[in-house]
Scaffold this motif. Structure first.
Motif, PDB file in Angstrom:
ATOM      1  N   THR A   2       9.431   7.415   5.495  1.00  0.00           N
ATOM      2  CA  THR A   2       9.641   8.691   6.185  1.00  0.00           C
ATOM      3  C   THR A   2      10.110   8.461   7.609  1.00  0.00           C
ATOM      4  N   ALA A   3       9.501   7.459   8.273  1.00  0.00           N
ATOM      5  CA  ALA A   3       9.889   7.152   9.649  1.00  0.00           C
ATOM      6  C   ALA A   3      11.335   6.667   9.722  1.00  0.00           C
ATOM      7  N   LYS A   4      11.746   5.861   8.738  1.00  0.00           N
ATOM      8  CA  LYS A   4      13.113   5.346   8.728  1.00  0.00           C
ATOM      9  C   LYS A   4      14.133   6.461   8.469  1.00  0.00           C
ATOM     10  N   ASN A   5      13.723   7.465   7.692  1.00  0.00           N
ATOM     11  CA  ASN A   5      14.628   8.563   7.369  1.00  0.00           C
ATOM     12  C   ASN A   5      14.726   9.614   8.463  1.00  0.00           C
ATOM     13  N   ALA A   6      13.821   9.542   9.452  1.00  0.00           N
ATOM     14  CA  ALA A   6      13.782  10.567  10.491  1.00  0.00           C
ATOM     15  C   ALA A   6      15.078  10.641  11.284  1.00  0.00           C
ATOM     16  N   TRP A   7      15.768   9.494  11.433  1.00  0.00           N
ATOM     17  CA  TRP A   7      16.984   9.488  12.244  1.00  0.00           C
ATOM     18  C   TRP A   7      18.109  10.308  11.611  1.00  0.00           C
TER      19      TRP A   7
ATOM     20  N   ILE B  26       0.873  -1.183   0.000  1.00  0.00           N
ATOM     21  CA  ILE B  26       0.000   0.000   0.000  1.00  0.00           C
ATOM     22  C   ILE B  26       0.901   1.221   0.000  1.00  0.00           C
ATOM     23  N   ARG B  27       0.812   2.007  -1.071  1.00  0.00           N
ATOM     24  CA  ARG B  27       1.770   3.103  -1.277  1.00  0.00           C
ATOM     25  C   ARG B  27       1.830   4.081  -0.096  1.00  0.00           C
ATOM     26  N   GLY B  28       0.687   4.470   0.418  1.00  0.00           N
ATOM     27  CA  GLY B  28       0.678   5.428   1.521  1.00  0.00           C
ATOM     28  C   GLY B  28       1.416   4.916   2.739  1.00  0.00           C
ATOM     29  N   ASN B  29       1.209   3.642   3.071  1.00  0.00           N
ATOM     30  CA  ASN B  29       1.885   3.059   4.226  1.00  0.00           C
ATOM     31  C   ASN B  29       3.377   2.912   3.985  1.00  0.00           C
ATOM     32  N   GLU B  30       3.738   2.596   2.752  1.00  0.00           N
ATOM     33  CA  GLU B  30       5.159   2.448   2.443  1.00  0.00           C
ATOM     34  C   GLU B  30       5.871   3.798   2.528  1.00  0.00           C
TER      35      GLU B  30
END
Length: 208
Positions: free
Chosen positions: A51-56, A42-46
């Motif tokens: 985005t969450a992984k890039n936050a760091w 699901i594109r939105g969830n991906e």
């Protein structure tokens, strides 16, 4: 799953991770963390996961906590700034009677003197506002605006206090060289009494 593992690692002293662990520890009987498999494909969830992984990668930013008094003070400051800007760019009667004032918040307050008849203050304040029974009652009864019976022009507070030649003798005897409008901008006891005396002398006190 990675978020749960991140939080559950007691060696992780990150501010948010520590705060969440403390909340879970103090509410362990009421809160339970459950891992729900992601909806892959699901594109939105991906995108959210990416985005969450890039936050760091971004700097860790801490913001100050703001309470209700901080917000109230900020709103009050913004309101005064915006209102003063509008007011100072207006041409209202109430602004014009206050010479050398920069905003409505710098006006001289009108303090009630219990030795004054209440009617004196009522008349005086109406003149300050520029709205009196004589000049604005037509708005309520839907009649034509009043005209000066002597000059045949629209009646206004400014005309009554400054312009009307019919009252010039009385005006000069009471105010002398003083501009009556300036008395409205400085609500001292003597200025109020002089203004009321003028209204009574020209026979318009009861119509204000």
């Amino acid at each position: 799953m990675s978020a749960i593992q991140y939080i559950s690692n007691s060696a992780n002293l990150n501010f948010y991770a520590t705060a969440i662990r403390n909340i879970l520890s103090s509410n362990h009987k009421r809160l339970t963390l459950i891992w729900v498999p992601g909806h892959s494909g699901i594109r939105g969830n991906e995108l959210a996961d990416e985005t969450a992984k890039n936050a760091w990668k971004y700097p860790f930013i801490l913001t100050e906590n703001h309470n209700s008094s901080d917000l109230s003070s900020y709103i009050d400051t913004v309101f005064k700034s915006k209102f003063s800007e509008i007011f100072d760019n207006s041409s209202s009667h109430y602004k014009n009677i206050n010479f050398n004032k920069t905003s409505i918040f710098n006006f001289t307050p009108l303090k009630h003197d219990h030795k004054f008849p209440r009617a004196y203050l009522t008349k005086y304040i109406r003149l300050r506002l520029g709205h009196t029974n004589l000049t604005h009652s037509h708005l309520f009864n839907r009649s034509p605006p009043p005209s000066c019976p002597f000059c045949r022009i629209l009646f206004s507070v400014h005309h009554l206090l400054i312009e009307c030649p019919h009252f010039s003798t009385i005006r000069n005897s009471i105010f002398g060289n003083t501009n009556p409008i300036t008395l409205l901008g400085d609500p001292t006891k003597s200025n109020i009494l002089l203004t009321i005396k003028y209204l009574q002398s020209v026979g318009l006190y009861t119509q204000i």
